[in-house]
Design an enzyme around this catalytic site. Structure first.
Site, PDB file in Angstrom:
ATOM      1  CB  THR A  95      75.486 -17.049  -3.462  1.00 39.52           C
ATOM      2  OG1 THR A  95      76.739 -17.074  -2.779  1.00 39.52           O
ATOM      3  CG2 THR A  95      74.419 -17.650  -2.555  1.00 39.52           C
ATOM      4  CG  ASP A 144      73.550 -22.343  -3.046  1.00 39.15           C
ATOM      5  OD1 ASP A 144      73.853 -23.456  -3.519  1.00 39.15           O
ATOM      6  OD2 ASP A 144      74.210 -21.773  -2.162  1.00 39.15           O
ATOM      7  NE  ARG A 171      62.046 -20.058   3.741  1.00 38.16           N
ATOM      8  CZ  ARG A 171      63.136 -19.678   3.074  1.00 38.16           C
ATOM      9  NH1 ARG A 171      63.120 -18.562   2.360  1.00 38.16           N
ATOM     10  NH2 ARG A 171      64.246 -20.371   3.136  1.00 38.16           N
ATOM     11  CD  GLU A 188      62.219   9.426  23.672  1.00 32.57           C
ATOM     12  OE1 GLU A 188      63.436   9.666  23.587  1.00 32.57           O
ATOM     13  OE2 GLU A 188      61.541   8.990  22.694  1.00 32.57           O
ATOM     14  CB  SER A 231      76.172 -25.571  -0.331  1.00 33.46           C
ATOM     15  OG  SER A 231      75.077 -24.981  -1.010  1.00 33.46           O
ATOM     16  NE  ARG A 261      68.467 -15.405   5.272  1.00 28.63           N
ATOM     17  CZ  ARG A 261      68.264 -16.226   4.251  1.00 28.63           C
ATOM     18  NH1 ARG A 261      67.033 -16.399   3.780  1.00 28.63           N
ATOM     19  NH2 ARG A 261      69.267 -16.865   3.700  1.00 28.63           N
TER      20      ARG A 261
END
Length: 364
Positions: free
Chosen positions: A193, A197, A204, A49, A165, A181
């Site tokens: 995880t 991984d 990115r 505003e 994966s 993200r």
């Protein structure tokens, strides 16, 4: 022009960049012409505003303000917007919804009306609630809005039996995930995880690290995250949530690597996820993306802590009983107890299918 729709479009430009504040858009109209508009600036900066009023200058006098949220009426990092609106001589205010924040919640409306300003509430209400769903959840429950996201094969696997994966989803899906993200406050994974991984969990865009990075959270009750893990490196902040089951020397090593270590109570043998969510909310996290693995997602579903699902389904058949599933946990004993999605949206991302919806149970 639909001025409230324009205010919503402006609010969308602030979404994910102004937490813990709401994303708000504002449009000032006088004699059928837009004389000022704006959206919420990052914390410490002016609200929507005020941006619109400054742009309008003297043209704000006698104008109509369209705001996607009730103007604030309390002193925070910036002065109350209601006082600026009154001082500028605005004649009428249209607000899509009242602000659920206990500091406002109708008080802004009353203050404007007491100053002789006509107030209208309710235009584009549903669209506004959807846009600020994370802010509304945070202000009404003290918890962040939890989104679970996974990429799975047609038979529901998130990896091969070997643990491989990369990559189940295609490049368009991965780019979409990084764009998501960049608009969220925090991203969370379970420690498995990290061990399998070793992800960075950064946002990115076009191969470059996004200017805005989510807080990276690892749920690790027993302290198994290596101090060399990539999640502890790179831009942005990292938080490892653990319990007193973890070794104090490990906690010191994680802190030395630059991350915050948060010790929480346990719920059985795993972390108390509600306590974790509350701690994140206290840190200004409105939106939390849980990306896996299956154990973490299963725990969130078992405890009824999921607000939204983003499932990317890739045209693959993996098979193998040992291959991990997208969602583990206790699950539903009967189909009648299964979570079902409502308000389902389906989109193509290259060869993949994106399914988005809100989980509910029969009778809810």
């Amino acid at each position: 022009m639909d001025y409230m729709q324009r205010a919503l479009a402006l609010a969308g430009q602030a979404l994910g960049r102004v937490s813990p504040n709401p994303a708000v858009g504002a449009v000032l109209v006088r004699d059928g012409r837009v004389v000022g508009e704006g959206f919420t600036q990052p914390p410490g900066g002016p609200h929507a505003e005020v941006v619109a009023l400054e742009q309008a200058g003297e043209a704000a006098r006698g104008s109509t303000l369209y705001a996607s949220l009730e103007p604030c009426c309390h002193q925070g990092q910036t002065p109350p917007c209601t006082k600026a609106i009154i001082a500028a001589g605005v004649a009428e205010v249209h607000m899509a919804i009242l602000d659920p924040d206990p500091n406002v919640n109708g008080r802004g409306r009353k203050e404007l009306e007491a100053a002789g300003i006509a107030v209208r509430v309710g235009e584009c209400e549903q669209e506004t609630r959807r846009l600020n769903e994370a802010y509304i959840k945070h202000r009404t429950t003290g918890l962040p809005f939890v989104i679970t996201k996974f990429a799975a094969s047609l038979d529901g696997r998130i990896a091969a039996a070997s643990g491989d994966s990369r990559w189940i989803s295609g490049p368009q899906s991965r780019q979409w995930a990084h764009e998501q993200r960049a608009t969220l406050d925090a991203i969370m994974v379970g420690v498995n995880t990290i061990l399998v991984d070793d992800p960075q969990l950064t946002a990115r865009l076009d191969g470059q690290e996004s200017e805005r990075q989510p807080l990276r959270v690892v749920a690790d009750s027993h302290g198994r995250t290596p101090a060399s893990a990539r999640v502890l490196q790179g831009p942005g902040r990292a938080l490892i949530a653990t319990s007193d089951h973890s070794d104090p020397s490990w906690r010191q090593a994680i802190e030395a690597a630059g991350a915050e270590v948060l010790v929480l109570p346990t719920d059985g043998d795993s972390l108390d996820l509600t306590a974790l969510l509350r701690a994140l909310a206290e840190r200004g996290v409105l939106s939390l993306l849980a990306e896996g693995g299956g154990i973490l997602l299963g725990s969130l579903f078992d405890r009824g802590l999921v607000d939204k699902v983003q499932a990317i389904i890739a045209p693959l058949i993996i098979g193998a009983a040992e291959a991990p599933a997208a969602v583990a946990g206790q699950g539903a004993h009967r189909l009648a107890d299964a979570w079902r999605l409502r308000e389902v949206a389906v989109e193509r991302l290259g060869d993949d299918i994106l399914i988005i919806g809100y989980p509910t149970k029969r009778g809810e």
